[in-house]
Scaffold this motif. Structure first.
Motif, PDB file in Angstrom:
ATOM      1  N   ILE A   6       0.846  -1.205   0.000  1.00 56.90           N
ATOM      2  CA  ILE A   6       0.000   0.000   0.000  1.00 56.90           C
ATOM      3  C   ILE A   6       0.876   1.248   0.000  1.00 56.90           C
ATOM      4  N   LEU A   7       1.897   1.269   0.848  1.00 55.75           N
ATOM      5  CA  LEU A   7       2.768   2.449   0.928  1.00 55.75           C
ATOM      6  C   LEU A   7       3.531   2.696  -0.369  1.00 55.75           C
ATOM      7  N   ILE A  33      -2.997   8.745   1.731  1.00 56.44           N
ATOM      8  CA  ILE A  33      -3.354   8.017   2.962  1.00 56.44           C
ATOM      9  C   ILE A  33      -4.104   8.954   3.911  1.00 56.44           C
ATOM     10  N   ALA A  34      -3.622  10.205   4.021  1.00 53.96           N
ATOM     11  CA  ALA A  34      -4.296  11.203   4.868  1.00 53.96           C
ATOM     12  C   ALA A  34      -5.699  11.498   4.333  1.00 53.96           C
ATOM     13  N   GLU A  35      -5.836  11.558   3.017  1.00 55.02           N
ATOM     14  CA  GLU A  35      -7.155  11.773   2.415  1.00 55.02           C
ATOM     15  C   GLU A  35      -8.070  10.588   2.724  1.00 55.02           C
ATOM     16  N   GLY A  36      -7.516   9.380   2.718  1.00 54.83           N
ATOM     17  CA  GLY A  36      -8.286   8.188   3.082  1.00 54.83           C
ATOM     18  C   GLY A  36      -8.805   8.266   4.504  1.00 54.83           C
ATOM     19  N   LYS A  37      -8.000   8.799   5.399  1.00 54.18           N
ATOM     20  CA  LYS A  37      -8.431   8.962   6.795  1.00 54.18           C
ATOM     21  C   LYS A  37      -9.612   9.921   6.886  1.00 54.18           C
ATOM     22  N   VAL A  38      -9.526  11.035   6.160  1.00 54.76           N
ATOM     23  CA  VAL A  38     -10.612  12.018   6.165  1.00 54.76           C
ATOM     24  C   VAL A  38     -11.888  11.391   5.602  1.00 54.76           C
ATOM     25  N   LEU A  39     -11.765  10.669   4.509  1.00 55.62           N
ATOM     26  CA  LEU A  39     -12.927  10.002   3.910  1.00 55.62           C
ATOM     27  C   LEU A  39     -13.517   8.971   4.875  1.00 55.62           C
ATOM     28  N   TYR A  40     -12.640   8.206   5.527  1.00 53.60           N
ATOM     29  CA  TYR A  40     -13.085   7.202   6.494  1.00 53.60           C
ATOM     30  C   TYR A  40     -13.883   7.873   7.616  1.00 53.60           C
ATOM     31  N   THR A  41     -13.337   8.956   8.153  1.00 54.88           N
ATOM     32  CA  THR A  41     -14.004   9.663   9.244  1.00 54.88           C
ATOM     33  C   THR A  41     -15.329  10.261   8.789  1.00 54.88           C
ATOM     34  N   LEU A  83      -8.815   4.759  -1.369  1.00 60.59           N
ATOM     35  CA  LEU A  83      -8.075   5.558  -0.394  1.00 60.59           C
ATOM     36  C   LEU A  83      -8.453   5.178   1.039  1.00 60.59           C
ATOM     37  N   VAL A  84      -9.734   4.949   1.285  1.00 58.47           N
ATOM     38  CA  VAL A  84     -10.166   4.501   2.617  1.00 58.47           C
ATOM     39  C   VAL A  84      -9.526   3.155   2.923  1.00 58.47           C
ATOM     40  N   TYR A 107      -5.887   3.563   3.772  1.00 61.76           N
ATOM     41  CA  TYR A 107      -5.710   4.117   5.117  1.00 61.76           C
ATOM     42  C   TYR A 107      -5.858   3.037   6.192  1.00 61.76           C
ATOM     43  N   VAL A 108      -6.931   2.256   6.121  1.00 63.54           N
ATOM     44  CA  VAL A 108      -7.141   1.275   7.188  1.00 63.54           C
ATOM     45  C   VAL A 108      -6.125   0.132   7.122  1.00 63.54           C
ATOM     46  N   ILE A 109      -5.711  -0.256   5.920  1.00 68.92           N
ATOM     47  CA  ILE A 109      -4.734  -1.336   5.808  1.00 68.92           C
ATOM     48  C   ILE A 109      -3.368  -0.888   6.314  1.00 68.92           C
ATOM     49  N   VAL A 110      -2.979   0.329   5.987  1.00 67.41           N
ATOM     50  CA  VAL A 110      -1.683   0.836   6.460  1.00 67.41           C
ATOM     51  C   VAL A 110      -1.638   0.878   7.985  1.00 67.41           C
ATOM     52  N   ASN A 111      -2.783   1.139   8.590  1.00 70.31           N
ATOM     53  CA  ASN A 111      -2.846   1.257  10.045  1.00 70.31           C
ATOM     54  C   ASN A 111      -3.422   0.030  10.744  1.00 70.31           C
TER      55      ASN A 111
END
Length: 108
Positions: free
Chosen positions: A39-40, A48-56, A96-97, A100-104
């Motif tokens: 993923i990285l 990845i940061a955009e994925g976090k925003v979308l997830y939230t 992107l979501v 984000y979740v896979i990276v974390n």
């Protein structure tokens, strides 16, 4: 005759409900389980940061958000693929979501 009418009505209702339920696109359904490193290598830190925003913003509107560390990459891959259409995310935003979740995600 009455039972036949009820059965026909139930069948029609189920058919309508199933056809209205959103399904993930072929792009999303075909995504393999990828490691954090994979993923990285595919996504920038901004994505990845955009994925976090979308997830939230999208996932948190319907239910309590789970911390990405609460699931493995395999679990998140399965969950996100199912939830992308329900959250009405396009393929890019869904990816992107997922990134984000896979990276974390917690280690297997």
């Amino acid at each position: 005759m009455k039972k036949l009418k009820i059965l026909a009505l139930l069948s029609l209702t189920v058919s309508v409900l199933v056809s209205c339920f959103p399904k993930a696109s072929q792009v999303i359904r075909s995504l393999p389980v990828e490691s954090k490193e994979q993923i990285l290598s595919q996504y920038s830190s901004e994505e990845i940061a955009e994925g976090k925003v979308l997830y939230t913003n999208h996932c948190g509107t319907c239910h309590d958000l789970k911390e990405p560390e609460s699931r493995t990459a395999e679990q998140w891959n399965r969950i996100v693929k199912r939830m992308i259409p329900r959250a009405k995310l396009n393929d890019r935003d869904g990816q992107l979501v997922r990134a984000y979740v896979i990276v974390n995600a917690k280690s297997s």
